[in-house]
Scaffold this active site. Structure first.
Site, mmCIF file in Angstrom:
data_model
loop_
_atom_site.group_PDB
_atom_site.id
_atom_site.type_symbol
_atom_site.label_atom_id
_atom_site.label_comp_id
_atom_site.label_asym_id
_atom_site.label_seq_id
_atom_site.Cartn_x
_atom_site.Cartn_y
_atom_site.Cartn_z
ATOM 1 N N ARG A 98 -32.012 7.079 45.026
ATOM 2 C CA ARG A 98 -31.206 6.780 46.218
ATOM 3 C C ARG A 98 -30.397 8.031 46.522
ATOM 4 N NH1 ARG A 98 -27.916 1.485 48.049
ATOM 5 N NH2 ARG A 98 -30.088 0.996 48.537
ATOM 6 N N HIS A 125 -35.636 3.611 54.532
ATOM 7 C CA HIS A 125 -35.378 2.647 53.455
ATOM 8 C C HIS A 125 -36.639 1.783 53.289
ATOM 9 C CE1 HIS A 125 -33.316 0.363 50.572
ATOM 10 N NE2 HIS A 125 -32.388 -0.227 51.289
ATOM 11 N N GLN A 128 -36.778 -1.709 51.317
ATOM 12 C CA GLN A 128 -36.162 -2.816 52.038
ATOM 13 C C GLN A 128 -37.112 -3.363 53.099
ATOM 14 O OE1 GLN A 128 -32.845 -4.234 51.654
ATOM 15 N NE2 GLN A 128 -33.897 -5.778 52.875
ATOM 16 N N ASP A 217 -28.042 -4.221 61.191
ATOM 17 C CA ASP A 217 -27.626 -3.513 59.972
ATOM 18 C C ASP A 217 -26.209 -3.009 60.236
ATOM 19 O OD1 ASP A 217 -27.573 -2.186 57.518
ATOM 20 O OD2 ASP A 217 -28.760 -0.470 58.206
ATOM 21 N N CYS A 257 -30.365 -6.488 55.996
ATOM 22 C CA CYS A 257 -30.674 -6.007 54.644
ATOM 23 C C CYS A 257 -29.505 -6.177 53.690
ATOM 24 C CB CYS A 257 -31.113 -4.547 54.703
ATOM 25 S SG CYS A 257 -29.807 -3.393 55.183
ATOM 26 N N ARG A 285 -36.497 -8.473 47.707
ATOM 27 C CA ARG A 285 -36.492 -7.081 47.247
ATOM 28 C C ARG A 285 -37.177 -6.983 45.892
ATOM 29 N NH1 ARG A 285 -32.931 -3.230 49.062
ATOM 30 N NH2 ARG A 285 -34.181 -1.915 47.701
HETATM 31 N N1 CP Z 1 -30.072 -3.590 51.021
HETATM 32 C C1 CP Z 1 -29.756 -2.708 50.053
HETATM 33 O O1 CP Z 1 -30.429 -1.700 49.830
HETATM 34 O O2 CP Z 1 -28.642 -3.038 49.358
HETATM 35 P P1 CP Z 1 -27.918 -2.173 48.232
HETATM 36 O O3 CP Z 1 -27.212 -1.040 48.913
HETATM 37 O O4 CP Z 1 -26.948 -3.154 47.615
HETATM 38 O O5 CP Z 1 -28.932 -1.682 47.262
HETATM 39 N N1 NVA Z 2 -28.028 1.538 56.636
HETATM 40 C C1 NVA Z 2 -27.342 1.115 55.445
HETATM 41 C C2 NVA Z 2 -28.250 0.346 54.556
HETATM 42 C C3 NVA Z 2 -27.605 -0.154 53.287
HETATM 43 C C4 NVA Z 2 -28.564 -0.837 52.376
HETATM 44 C C5 NVA Z 2 -26.797 2.339 54.730
HETATM 45 O O1 NVA Z 2 -27.503 3.360 54.659
HETATM 46 O O2 NVA Z 2 -25.669 2.292 54.237
#
Ligand code: CP
Ligand code: NVA
Length: 298
Positions: A98, A125, A128, A217, A257, A285
């Site tokens: 990440r 992502h 997701q 989102d 998400c 997920r």
């Molecule tokens: N939706 C998602 O990726 O959540 P987290 O940031 O909690 O991993």
């Molecule tokens: N768009 C959001 C998704 C979180 C899972 C972010 O990047 O923070």
């Protein structure tokens, strides 16, 4: 050649198989294919779902996952991504990352000799979106021919991966966003090359028309915190509420998400309402990632 999942485009030929496998695995039909194998999970940003679902997924498949917070490893003190990739590849069988930057994601994948999975970066992502498509297939029985309408930040990781994911799955997508937050042209072009139908518009009276799936989102993604006040001002009016849901098809589902910020991108009434599938989506997920891991190691 090793497989990576950096973008939805990396699974374009096998998306249907991954989703169908995920649905099958959710019924309990899976083997311990990761026995004796380890996943390293590098997190530069916070996570609840990605962290826990990958860790549990690895355990269910008989393997093991290591949580590596950026500041717990030397990457946080300036060790290069290249060296991190080359060293971790000597110990583990797969790396989930990440990251703040898509460039760093690609750099890690380039230098790792094991598969790299994008657990979110600033551009995409994909994990997701595979869980989202699995959830839609569970709820609607199909993907092809459905219409998704996404409200809010059209220029973030979720919007981009959804644009590609819908194109691959044969779904139409409409992005409803303030003009300054329309998607990167690259994603629209790639989707159209795949035959995808993509519409982009600012909010109107019937933005959710024909929607089988309404999605939103956060307006302030991780990394965008400095722009928070400006974003909250620009996105005002884009909150998914009961009025927007009433424009969609009667049997439309609502997806997010998570994490959600109620009263901003969505109201509590919609998020906890009868059309919402957000917690099934969160659960999925884990199943989708088990199918992703299976695909990588097949
Ligand atoms: N939706 C998602 O990726 O959540 P987290 O940031 O909690 O991993
Ligand atoms: N768009 C959001 C998704 C979180 C899972 C972010 O990047 O923070």
């Amino acid at each position: 050649m090793k497989k990576d999942i950096i973008s939805m485009l990396d699974v374009k030929d096998d998306l249907k198989q991954i989703i169908d496998n995920a649905i099958e695995m959710k019924k309990g039909n899976y083997e311990k294919i990761m026995k004796g194998r380890t996943m390293a999970m590098i997190f530069e940003k916070s996570s609840t779902r990605t962290r826990v679902s990958f860790e549990v997924a690895m355990e269910k498949l008989g393997g093991h996952a290591l949580f590596l917070g950026k500041n717990d490893i030397q990457l946080g003190r300036g060790e290069s991504i290249q060296d991190t990739a080359m060293v971790l590849s000597r110990y583990v069988d797969v790396i989930m990352y990440r990251a703040y930057s898509h460039e760093n994601m690609k750099e890690l994948a380039k230098h790792a000799s094991v598969p790299v999975i994008n657990g979110l970066d600033d551009k995409e992502h994909p994990c997701q979106v595979m869980a989202d498509l699995m959830t839609i297939k569970e709820k609607k029985g199909r993907l092809k021919g459905l219409t998704m309408v996404y409200f809010g930040d059209g220029n973030n990781n979720m919007a981009h991966s959804l644009i590609l994911g819908c194109a691959i799955a044969g779904m139409k997508i409409r992005i409803v966003a303030p003009r300054a937050f329309w998607p990167e042209e690259y994603y629209i072009e790639e989707a159209r090359k795949l035959g995808g139908e993509v519409e982009v518009e600012e909010i109107g009276e019937d933005s959710a028309r024909e929607a089988d799936v309404v999605v939103t989102d956060t307006w302030v993604s991780m990394g965008d915190e400095a722009e928070k006040e400006e974003r909250l001002r620009i996105f005002k009016g884009y909150t998914v509420d009961e009025k927007i849901m009433a424009q969609a098809k009667e049997d439309a589902i609502f997806m997010h998400c998570l994490p959600a910020y109620y009263g901003y991108e969505v109201t509590k009434e919609v998020a906890y309402g009868k059309q919402s599938v957000i917690f099934d989506e969160a659960e999925n997920r884990m199943w989708a990632q088990m199918a992703i891991i299976k695909w990588l190691f097949e």
